[in-house]
Scaffold this active site. Structure first.
Site, mmCIF file in Angstrom:
data_model
loop_
_atom_site.group_PDB
_atom_site.id
_atom_site.type_symbol
_atom_site.label_atom_id
_atom_site.label_comp_id
_atom_site.label_asym_id
_atom_site.label_seq_id
_atom_site.Cartn_x
_atom_site.Cartn_y
_atom_site.Cartn_z
ATOM 1 N N GLY A 1 9.532 -6.650 -7.369
ATOM 2 C CA GLY A 1 10.183 -6.135 -6.171
ATOM 3 C C GLY A 1 10.797 -7.261 -5.356
ATOM 4 O O GLY A 1 10.190 -8.328 -5.198
ATOM 5 N N ALA A 2 12.013 -7.023 -4.874
ATOM 6 C CA ALA A 2 12.678 -7.995 -3.993
ATOM 7 C C ALA A 2 13.197 -7.277 -2.766
ATOM 8 O O ALA A 2 14.291 -7.540 -2.282
ATOM 9 C CB ALA A 2 13.819 -8.707 -4.727
ATOM 10 N N LYS B 1 -7.419 -2.956 6.694
ATOM 11 C CA LYS B 1 -5.979 -2.729 6.813
ATOM 12 C C LYS B 1 -5.649 -1.254 6.562
ATOM 13 O O LYS B 1 -4.814 -0.666 7.251
ATOM 14 C CB LYS B 1 -5.205 -3.603 5.832
ATOM 15 C CG LYS B 1 -3.693 -3.396 5.999
ATOM 16 C CD LYS B 1 -2.855 -3.879 4.860
ATOM 17 C CE LYS B 1 -1.415 -3.470 5.084
ATOM 18 N NZ LYS B 1 -0.511 -3.865 3.971
ATOM 19 N N GLU C 1 4.612 7.008 2.110
ATOM 20 C CA GLU C 1 3.350 6.761 1.406
ATOM 21 C C GLU C 1 2.208 7.623 1.942
ATOM 22 O O GLU C 1 1.044 7.275 1.771
ATOM 23 C CB GLU C 1 2.978 5.286 1.535
ATOM 24 C CG GLU C 1 3.929 4.342 0.829
ATOM 25 C CD GLU C 1 3.472 2.894 0.881
ATOM 26 O OE1 GLU C 1 3.116 2.348 -0.177
ATOM 27 O OE2 GLU C 1 3.471 2.312 1.985
#
Length: 304
Positions: free
Chosen positions: A7-8, A185, A268
């Site tokens: 991923g970028a 988190k 998500e």
């Protein structure tokens, strides 16, 4: 160590650019459309911590390459199944898999595919986005990445990885309690994304309202109750700690899920609120705010 960043986008592109800026050997595994864009423009970051532009090493799924020492997964949780297939040819015996995904369930999926020893723990805290020309824009002081062995051991490979990932212009550190960090988190972003998407607001205006503060506290308590039932390694009094943290956040801070909704993107929520709701139902726990948040986002997704 040679590193493959799967991923970028806003997250992988940011941390990958910081590693490349330092001089580390990093390749980005990207889709063909993103590859074409990056070949035209380079990988560009605009950040409060200093801008950086690099000519990235790029790879698309299926292209031949030697295996990598480390594969960092920086995609969205709902992309995990595809990403696992994409990275399989580039993982060999001894390859370290470092996921930065939100939630916790992905660890089980990754260990099933790559083996228990290959997968370490990881997380990141960063507010960043891609603008219309593919530039990564990072405006918040927070740009934190943590990693560590899931059992807390300070192994040779973790010490090596600490040397490679450290010393950048991002805050990248090794943690001896990474699984606890990941659960903490998970709790924080599930609450943060929940209230900001439900109220369609950054965190500041929400906490200005007494009812907004109560809502934040209530959803943190619901999440905590589910995590305790799951025997998650969370600290005592976590809701109070995280509520204080939310009070200290920048006034205009938004969650990534809220930004996804503003861009009419997929979210998500199944991997954050949805997973906890499943567990709450399994153990017959009453979590009305989690239900409201999840319903709100699923109604949005149905209209996309």
């Amino acid at each position: 160590m040679n590193i493959l960043m799967a991923g970028a986008g806003a997250i992988g592109g940011y941390f990958g650019a910081r590693l490349a800026e330092k001089g580390e050997d990093i390749t980005f595994l990207v889709r063909s459309k993103r590859k074409e864009q990056l070949m035209r423009t380079g990988l560009n970051v605009q950040s409060v911590h200093g801008d950086v532009s690099i000519t990235p090493k790029l790879l698309t799924a299926g292209e031949e390459s030697d295996p990598f020492d480390v594969i960092i997964i920086s995609t969205k949780s709902y992309q995990l199944e595809d990403v696992m297939e994409d990275i399989k040819p580039y993982a060999a015996k001894g390859t370290v898999i470092l996921p930065l995904l939100n939630g916790i369930e992905h660890i089980t999926k990754l260990t099933h595919v790559f083996g228990d020893d290959a997968v370490i723990g990881g997380l990141c805290f960063i507010e960043t986005t891609l603008n219309s020309d593919g530039t990564i824009v990072q405006t918040s002081p927070i740009h934190e990445l943590k990693f560590g062995e899931r059992n807390g051991a300070q192994t040779e490979r973790i010490n090596r990885l600490e040397k490679v990932l450290g010393g950048t212009k991002a805050n990248i550190t090794m943690s001896s309690k990474i699984i606890q960090d990941m659960w903490h988190k998970y709790s924080f972003i599930t609450a943060m994304s929940g209230v900001t998407t439900l109220m369609r607001s950054a965190i500041g205006p929400i906490r200005e309202q007494e009812s907004g503060c109560r809502t934040i506290q209530m959803i943190l308590e619901e999440i905590y109750a589910v995590m305790l039932r799951l025997d998650a390694p969370v600290i005592e009094g976590l809701p109070s700690v995280q509520f204080k943290k939310m009070l200290e956040m920048d006034y205009g801070m938004k969650s990534s899920m809220q930004r996804d909704m503003e861009k009419s993107s997929l979210t998500e929520t199944d991997h954050l609120q949805g997973y906890l709701l499943q567990k709450a139902q399994q153990y017959e726990l009453n979590v009305p705010l989690l239900n409201a948040v999840y319903t709100n986002v699923k109604l949005y997704e149905a209209k996309r």
